[in-house]
Design an enzyme around this catalytic site. Sequence first.
Site, PDB file in Angstrom:
ATOM      1  N   GLU A  91       3.953  -1.508  -6.109  1.00 13.80           N
ATOM      2  CA  GLU A  91       4.295  -0.158  -5.673  1.00 13.80           C
ATOM      3  C   GLU A  91       3.009   0.450  -5.162  1.00 13.80           C
ATOM      4  OE1 GLU A  91       4.422   3.315  -5.198  1.00 13.80           O
ATOM      5  OE2 GLU A  91       5.064   3.890  -7.209  1.00 13.80           O
ATOM      6  N   GLU A 129      -3.222   7.466   4.273  1.00 14.60           N
ATOM      7  CA  GLU A 129      -2.936   8.209   3.047  1.00 14.60           C
ATOM      8  C   GLU A 129      -4.194   8.951   2.591  1.00 14.60           C
ATOM      9  OE1 GLU A 129      -0.549   7.255  -1.036  1.00 14.60           O
ATOM     10  OE2 GLU A 129      -2.051   5.786  -0.434  1.00 14.60           O
ATOM     11  N   LYS A 185      -3.323  -2.668 -18.241  1.00 10.68           N
ATOM     12  CA  LYS A 185      -4.658  -2.297 -17.783  1.00 10.68           C
ATOM     13  C   LYS A 185      -4.534  -0.999 -16.987  1.00 10.68           C
ATOM     14  CE  LYS A 185      -7.671  -2.089 -15.038  1.00 10.68           C
ATOM     15  NZ  LYS A 185      -8.479  -0.850 -14.672  1.00 10.68           N
ATOM     16  N   CYS A 224       1.816   8.883  -4.563  1.00 10.80           N
ATOM     17  CA  CYS A 224       1.996   7.901  -3.488  1.00 10.80           C
ATOM     18  C   CYS A 224       3.169   8.246  -2.581  1.00 10.80           C
ATOM     19  CB  CYS A 224       2.187   6.504  -4.083  1.00 10.80           C
ATOM     20  SG  CYS A 224       3.430   6.442  -5.381  1.00 10.80           S
TER      21      CYS A 224
END
Length: 503
Positions: free
Chosen positions: A260, A393, A185, A294
Site C-alpha cells: 500500500e 506526492e 517493524k 497516502c
Amino acid sequence: MAIRIPTRQLFIDGEWREPAKKNRIAIINPATEQIIGNIPAATSEDVDIAVEAARRALARNGGSDWASASGAYRAKYLRAIAAKITERKSELAKLETLDCGKPLEEAAWDIDDVAACFEYNADLAEALDGKQKSPISLPMETFKSYILKEPIGVVGLITPWNYPMLMATWKVAPALAAGCAAILKPSELASVTCLELGEVCKEVGLPPGILNILTGLGPEAGAPLASHPHVDKIAFTGSTATGSKIMTAAAQQVKPVTLELGGKSPILVFEDVDLDKAAEWTIFGCFWTNGQICSATSRLLVHESIAAEFLDKLMKWTKNIKISDPLEEGCRLGPVVSGGQYEKVMESISTAKKEGATILCGGARPKHLEKGFFIEPTIISDVTTSMQIWREEVFGPVLCVKTFRTEDEAIELANDTRYGLGGAVISNDLERCERVTKALQSGIVWINCSQPCFCQAPWGGKKRSGFGRELGEWGLDNYLSVKQVTQYVSDEPWGWYQSPSKL
C-alpha cells in the site's frame, strides 16, 4: 499532568529484550522539537532472533497453540487486546500525539478504530471456522473436493508513521486472526504506541512469539526483515520507492507481498454542488492528518464556472482551521512529523512557485508558532500538468488546483497520474457520480465526501499505489493460504491402467 514516554526494549518471544547492539533512537516531539524519550534500534541480529521466535511459536505443540487452533480460540485474544486498548485509550492517544504530531482528538479517534479493528478481525477469525472444508462442486461423482484455509506462516509487517498504531493494527489484527506469527517493524519516526501494543499483548497473555515488535531504522531492521529467508510474506505500507525495494527483495525468494504505497488522488467538484459542503470535504480530504495521508485528495479539479467563487470559499474555510500544539482542545492541524518532512514539504511549495504556480494561501510557518514543524495549510493555483506539485506526492497540507470544462476533461485530468489509490467526486447528479466512479483509475472512490475509512471495506490501490487489499475479508485473505483437498470416494478401481491380476 504531563504524560511520560515509557522506556521499552524490543518485544521478542513475549518478553522485552535489549537490542543486540544496544543502540537507541531519540524520540522528537514534532510540536516542540524537543527530545522526549528514545526507542530501541534493532538490527539484522535482532531480526534473526525474532523470526526464530515466530517460527517456534507456530510449531509449538504441533501448531495447536496458535496456527492450527480454532479461529474462536484466537478471537478471544483479539477481543482481549481490543478491551485493553479501549481501557488505555486516553493515554495511547496522548502518546500518539506526542510522537507524530496529529491533533489529540484525531488520535483518540484512531485509538477507537484500533480497538474496532481488533474486534472486527475477531469476528472474522470465528467465521473462518465455519468456512473450513467448504465443498467444491465437481463434474465427477467419484470425487469430493473441499478447501482448507491455513495461515501463510511467519509474516513481516512494515508500517508507516502517519497512523502509527492504526496502520500496524490493519496488518497485525488480520495476521493474528488468520493464525500467523508476525514481526512488526514500525517507522522509526513514530513507534511509541506500537511498542505499547507489545505490553498489551503481554498483559493479555498472547502466546510468546506470536507477535514480535522491532523498532529501528529501515536499512538496519526493515531491509533484513523483507529479505529474510524464513519470513513467508511481507506486508508494507509506505513510499513507492521503498515498496519497490521490498518487492525486489521478496522476489528473490518468490515471496508474496502486499503493498500500500503513495498517492496523488484527485477530488472532482462539479458546478451543481453546495459550495460550503464541497469546501469542507475538500479541505478535510487534503488537510486531515496534517496532510500526511497516502490517499489525500490533494489535486482539486473544479468546474470553471464556479472556480472563482469556490476558491474564495475554500480559502475562508482554510483560514479558519485552528493550527496549534496538537494537545490543545480544538486543534485541527498540528505539525508534520519531523524536520526532514518539514523541509521536503517546504521545498515542494518553493518549487511550485519557481515553476509559475500561485500560492493562494498558506505556504509558510504559522506566525504564532516559532517552534515545531508547523506548516500553514496551503492552496496552490495556476498549476499545469507538467509541474512537480501536480505529479509528485507531497505528504503535507498542500492542495493544488486546476479547472475543467467538461466531465470528460475532468476524468482525463484525474487519471493523469502514475498513482491510483483514491479519488473523490462531489456532485448532486448521482448518475454523473456513477459514471465518474467507473471511469476513475483508483482502488477507492468517495462520492460527496473524502477519506472515510471503515474496517469492513477493502482498502488499496492500482498502478504505483500498490496492489492487494487491506481491511474487510480481503485483509484476512492476505494472511491465508488456500489448500485444495480432493478425495476419491468410489469403491471401483480407477481403471486407467490394466490390472496385472487380469492379465
